[in-house]
Design an enzyme around this catalytic site. Structure first.
Site, PDB file in Angstrom:
ATOM      1  N   HIS A 229      -2.892   0.272  -4.013  1.00  0.00           N
ATOM      2  CA  HIS A 229      -2.867  -0.901  -3.036  1.00  0.00           C
ATOM      3  C   HIS A 229      -2.721  -2.033  -4.291  1.00  0.00           C
ATOM      4  O   HIS A 229      -3.597  -2.012  -5.134  1.00  0.00           O
ATOM      5  CB  HIS A 229      -4.370  -1.226  -2.459  1.00  0.00           C
ATOM      6  CG  HIS A 229      -4.683  -0.210  -1.294  1.00  0.00           C
ATOM      7  ND1 HIS A 229      -4.061  -0.086  -0.317  1.00  0.00           N
ATOM      8  CD2 HIS A 229      -5.696   0.920  -1.538  1.00  0.00           C
ATOM      9  CE1 HIS A 229      -4.423   0.654   0.421  1.00  0.00           C
ATOM     10  NE2 HIS A 229      -5.455   1.284  -0.206  1.00  0.00           N
TER      11      HIS A 229
ATOM     12  N   CYS B  54      -6.880  18.363  -7.490  1.00  0.00           N
ATOM     13  CA  CYS B  54      -7.551  19.598  -7.648  1.00  0.00           C
ATOM     14  C   CYS B  54      -7.009  20.495  -8.368  1.00  0.00           C
ATOM     15  O   CYS B  54      -5.494  20.659  -8.591  1.00  0.00           O
ATOM     16  CB  CYS B  54      -8.179  20.159  -6.200  1.00  0.00           C
ATOM     17  SG  CYS B  54      -6.866  20.317  -5.084  1.00  0.00           S
TER      18      CYS B  54
ATOM     19  N   GLU C 236      -1.579  19.137  -4.664  1.00  0.00           N
ATOM     20  CA  GLU C 236      -2.949  19.190  -5.584  1.00  0.00           C
ATOM     21  C   GLU C 236      -3.813  18.034  -5.218  1.00  0.00           C
ATOM     22  O   GLU C 236      -4.551  17.589  -5.872  1.00  0.00           O
ATOM     23  CB  GLU C 236      -2.526  19.188  -6.779  1.00  0.00           C
ATOM     24  CG  GLU C 236      -1.901  20.281  -7.461  1.00  0.00           C
ATOM     25  CD  GLU C 236      -0.142  20.102  -7.356  1.00  0.00           C
ATOM     26  OE1 GLU C 236       0.217  18.978  -6.461  1.00  0.00           O
ATOM     27  OE2 GLU C 236       0.443  20.942  -7.326  1.00  0.00           O
ATOM     28  N   SER C 237      -3.285  17.414  -3.963  1.00  0.00           N
ATOM     29  CA  SER C 237      -4.229  16.197  -3.474  1.00  0.00           C
ATOM     30  C   SER C 237      -3.479  14.969  -3.199  1.00  0.00           C
ATOM     31  O   SER C 237      -2.507  15.009  -2.331  1.00  0.00           O
ATOM     32  CB  SER C 237      -5.528  16.166  -4.102  1.00  0.00           C
ATOM     33  OG  SER C 237      -6.318  17.174  -3.923  1.00  0.00           O
TER      34      SER C 237
ATOM     35  N   SER D 203       0.854  -1.128   0.050  1.00  0.00           N
ATOM     36  CA  SER D 203      -0.038  -0.021  -0.092  1.00  0.00           C
ATOM     37  C   SER D 203       0.870   1.124   0.037  1.00  0.00           C
ATOM     38  O   SER D 203       1.809   1.143   0.736  1.00  0.00           O
ATOM     39  CB  SER D 203      -1.007   0.100   1.232  1.00  0.00           C
ATOM     40  OG  SER D 203      -1.910  -0.797   1.070  1.00  0.00           O
TER      41      SER D 203
END
Lengths: 118, 118
Positions: free
Chosen positions: B68, B83, B62-63, B55
């Site tokens: 996984h 974003c 920007e986020s 993981s």
């Protein structure tokens, strides 16, 4: 047809704007939400943006929990991605809805990893 | 109606199983995919599972970008949440599809944070 993981996408609106910008609060609440779901925490990464907004990830033995907040809009996007039958991601969702004071919310559930086993 | 963020959910199937379990490779490739999208990396958290599976989260200005892997199934779930107009998440998606050798894939695009501005 079994999926490997369940992914909840939460849209949290009309939240308490103060808590959406409170890094310390979110760093406490996200792991608590993961624990409420019965998940095991392996790691985390948070970031406070200027002038406002927080991004946070909590990596779980059963996958992950993510938040992005837009305090100026009273909005938070939350993802709860889990695998296995031992966790109850809905419990994490309900805790976050409550703790962030969301007056309006929606939850979209997506099955991830539906594999052709034929 | 503007959304605050664009969220790509990638289902990557029939991947190269070896690279899906290669923590070092994924730690290199995920930030590279973020850079390919024009995103700025702020933090990361990776975890290798026993006997297999990885993981990983990369937090961006920007986020975020998340993976996984289920090497035993040749499957990886990837989320690219961005974003702003300055990033091109599709470029990160294409790089990951290529690098993981996915023979089959789907991309679901979801708009997040569609707020009532009325």
């Amino acid at each position: 047809m079994n999926a490997l993981a369940k992914h909840l996408l939460l849209e949290l609106k009309d939240c308490n704007r103060e808590v959406l910008n409170d890094l310390g609060f979110l760093k406490r609440i996200l792991p608590e939400a993961a624990s409420a779901a019965g998940a095991t925490i392996l790691g985390e990464s948070f970031h406070q943006f200027a002038p406002h907004g927080v991004s946070g990830a909590v990596i779980l033995a059963e996958s992950h929990l993510f938040i992005h907040t837009w305090p100026e809009c009273g909005y938070a996007a939350v993802d709860i991605f889990t695998c296995g039958d031992s966790v109850q991601p809905e419990k994490a969702a309900q805790k976050l809805i409550r703790e962030l004071g969301a007056k309006s919310h929606s939850i979209l559930e997506i099955q991830r990893g539906i594999l052709d086993t034929g």
